[in-house]
Design an enzyme around this catalytic site. Structure first.
Site, PDB file in Angstrom:
ATOM      1  N   LYS A 174      35.234  17.258  16.349  1.00 43.07           N
ATOM      2  CA  LYS A 174      34.599  18.168  15.398  1.00 43.07           C
ATOM      3  C   LYS A 174      34.992  17.733  13.993  1.00 43.07           C
ATOM      4  CE  LYS A 174      35.687  21.905  13.213  1.00 43.07           C
ATOM      5  NZ  LYS A 174      34.912  21.758  11.945  1.00 43.07           N
ATOM      6  N   GLU A 249      49.052  17.466  12.430  1.00 39.77           N
ATOM      7  CA  GLU A 249      49.406  16.823  11.162  1.00 39.77           C
ATOM      8  C   GLU A 249      49.002  17.803  10.077  1.00 39.77           C
ATOM      9  OE1 GLU A 249      49.464  15.461   7.838  1.00 39.77           O
ATOM     10  OE2 GLU A 249      47.685  14.272   8.291  1.00 39.77           O
ATOM     11  N   CYS A 283      47.455  15.429   1.912  1.00 39.07           N
ATOM     12  CA  CYS A 283      48.640  16.128   2.406  1.00 39.07           C
ATOM     13  C   CYS A 283      49.920  15.454   1.944  1.00 39.07           C
ATOM     14  CB  CYS A 283      48.604  16.225   3.928  1.00 39.07           C
ATOM     15  SG  CYS A 283      48.371  14.649   4.764  1.00 39.07           S
ATOM     16  N   GLU A 383      51.775  24.373  -1.008  1.00 43.51           N
ATOM     17  CA  GLU A 383      50.856  23.244  -1.086  1.00 43.51           C
ATOM     18  C   GLU A 383      49.613  23.669  -1.861  1.00 43.51           C
ATOM     19  OE1 GLU A 383      49.263  19.779   1.847  1.00 43.51           O
ATOM     20  OE2 GLU A 383      48.933  21.834   2.530  1.00 43.51           O
TER      21      GLU A 383
END
Length: 475
Positions: A174, A249, A283, A383
């Site tokens: 996906k 991850e 990231c 983040e």
């Protein structure tokens, strides 16, 4: 801004080696001006069922091929992707607004390098090993569900499917609903490379429907997800109902420690390059710069001077370094953090909140630097996923390590200084990968994080082994 006429609509899902239509559609919206650049299928749980059935049917044949044969398919896939470099680059720029030069170099170029690197491991993994009276065999996990993010659309897909394929698994993918346009190019390239139908299946759609169906499907043996820590936690919980393996991850908050013996000019240049590439939407972006307290003001002045070269512009302009963020929702998020930093009294020395003059209709944001940042502040802890840098002074080396490790994340870190000194500090940091003096990324090395940055590893031999089961046969 430049107008681009691109035929990017996706006709249907890719299941069993063929395009499968049906159901509704959804729009892919340009972050440059909010226009619709493509329509793609809106998948359902039934589409996932169809894809899983195709993947399970293809599994016996594909898993029985030799690693050498699977590696040969990957080598050919790398060539097919390279031949589509310009189409891939233009699709990425259209859907997420990455500058076209970056799209060619990284978004289109890096997947080729990673595919080649994985292919080269076919004869470098211990697929069988004798331990005493046991024959230890690495076998495929089975059907892998891959759920990927929007920030590096093709790269994040390749990072999952290349090792998955080499290990002998089949896949239900996906892609991100906001950045799916390279997925049909991948399907076409895989077919041209000789990948049998049903080995790679692609279902488009939203996470709450297609992602949920993949995560909970009893016919999927493993889920590999890249995205936010919050979503990763939900996937881990949902997947536990069928006790399937989960590789995650997740987020990061990379700290770069500048030691007193560092080349400061080099550290400053690399900090912005690693922090603001792709508009900071990575990231592993370097978002915290830790500097000796006595040199804080000097280093901030160098940062501000260097940052002036990071002008915001039209992503279709060959010279643009900073394009828009990937969506208006992402703009709201990043701008909100910049506003929070200002409200919290942080020293804003570059950039700031609000729309960029001349680019008000798009998701363009000012690259921003805060100086003298308290490491406990929201901007230094969470983040942001945008071009926002926090400069944090430290008093001692021990304090620098404590600050660097002082978040919930442990994906990446960096250290600048005399080589042996920097290496000693790197060994102390709780991070899955540490860059010393701006060393380049290595696709043959494992990639993954400590703490809430995830579980498992991607890339290299460890990334392939992640998609295998171990069987001990006693002789």
């Amino acid at each position: 801004m430049t107008t681009q006429n691109l035929a990017l609509d996706i006709a249907g899902h890719w299941i069993g080696g063929a395009v499968t239509t049906g159901g509704g559609t959804m729009d892919v919206v340009s972050p440059v001006d909010g226009t619709v650049v493509a329509t793609v299928p809106r998948g359902t749980a039934a589409d996932v069922d169809h894809a899983v059935a195709a993947a399970r049917a293809a599994l016996p044949h594909w898993s029985s091929t030799s690693p050498a044969d699977r590696g040969a398919v990957l080598h050919r896939l790398a060539g097919e992707l390279a031949a589509r470099r310009e189409s891939i680059a233009r699709a990425v720029t259209a859907e997420i607004g990455a500058p076209i030069a970056l799209s060619r170099a990284a978004h289109a170029g890096f997947p080729v390098a990673v595919t080649e690197a994985v292919a080269s491991l076919a004869d470098r993994i211990n697929w069988t090993e004798e331990i005493g009276n046991s024959l230890v065999v690495r076998e495929p996990v089975g059907v892998v569900g891959a759920i990927t993010p929007w920030n590096f659309p093709l790269q994040q897909v390749i990072t999952k499917i290349a090792p998955t394929l080499l290990a002998g698994n089949t896949i239900v993918l996906k892609p991100a609903e906001t950045a799916p346009l390279t997925a049909p190019m991948l399907a076409e390239a895989a077919a041209a490379a000789g990948l049998p139908g049903g080995v790679l299946n692609i279902v488009y759609g939203v996470g709450g429907v297609v992602g949920e169906a993949i995560t909970t499907h009893p016919g999927i043996d493993m889920v590999s997800f890249t995205g936010s820590t919050a979503v990763g936690k939900r996937i881990a919980v949902a997947a536990s109902a069928t006790v399937k393996r989960v590789a995650l991850e997740l987020g990061g908050k990379t700290a770069n420690i500048v030691l007193p013996d560092a080349d400061v000019d080099h550290a400053v240049a690399e900090t912005l390059r690693y922090g603001w590439t792709n508009s900071g939407q990575a990231c592993g972006a370097w978002t915290r710069l830790l500097v000796p307290a006595g040199r804080h003001d000097e280093i901030v002045a160098k940062l501000v001077a260097e940052a002036a070269a990071y002008t915001v512009g039209d992503p279709w302009d060959e010279g643009t370094r900073i394009g828009p963020l990937a969506s208006q929702a992402q703009w709201e998020r990043v701008n909100g953090y910049i506003e929070r930093g200002v409200a919290d009294g942080l020293d804003l020395v570059f950039g700031g909140p609000g729309r960029v003059p001349g680019f008000e209709s798009g998701a363009f944001i000012r690259p921003t630097i805060f100086a003298g940042v308290d490491p406990r502040s929201v901007v230094a802890q969470e983040e942001i996923f945008g071009p926002v840098l926090s400069v944090i002074p430290y008093g001692s080396e021990n304090e620098a390590v404590e600050i660097a490790d002082g978040t919930i994340y442990g994906l990446g870190a960096a250290v600048f200084g005399e080589r042996d000194h920097a290496l000693a500090v790197a060994r102390r940091l709780a991070a899955g990968q540490v860059y010393v003096n701006g060393a380049p990324f290595n696709p043959l090395a494992p990639f993954g994080g400590y703490k809430q940055s995830g579980t498992g590893r991607e890339m290299g031999r460890a990334g392939v082994e992640e998609f295998t089961e171990l069987k001990a046969i006693q002789l």
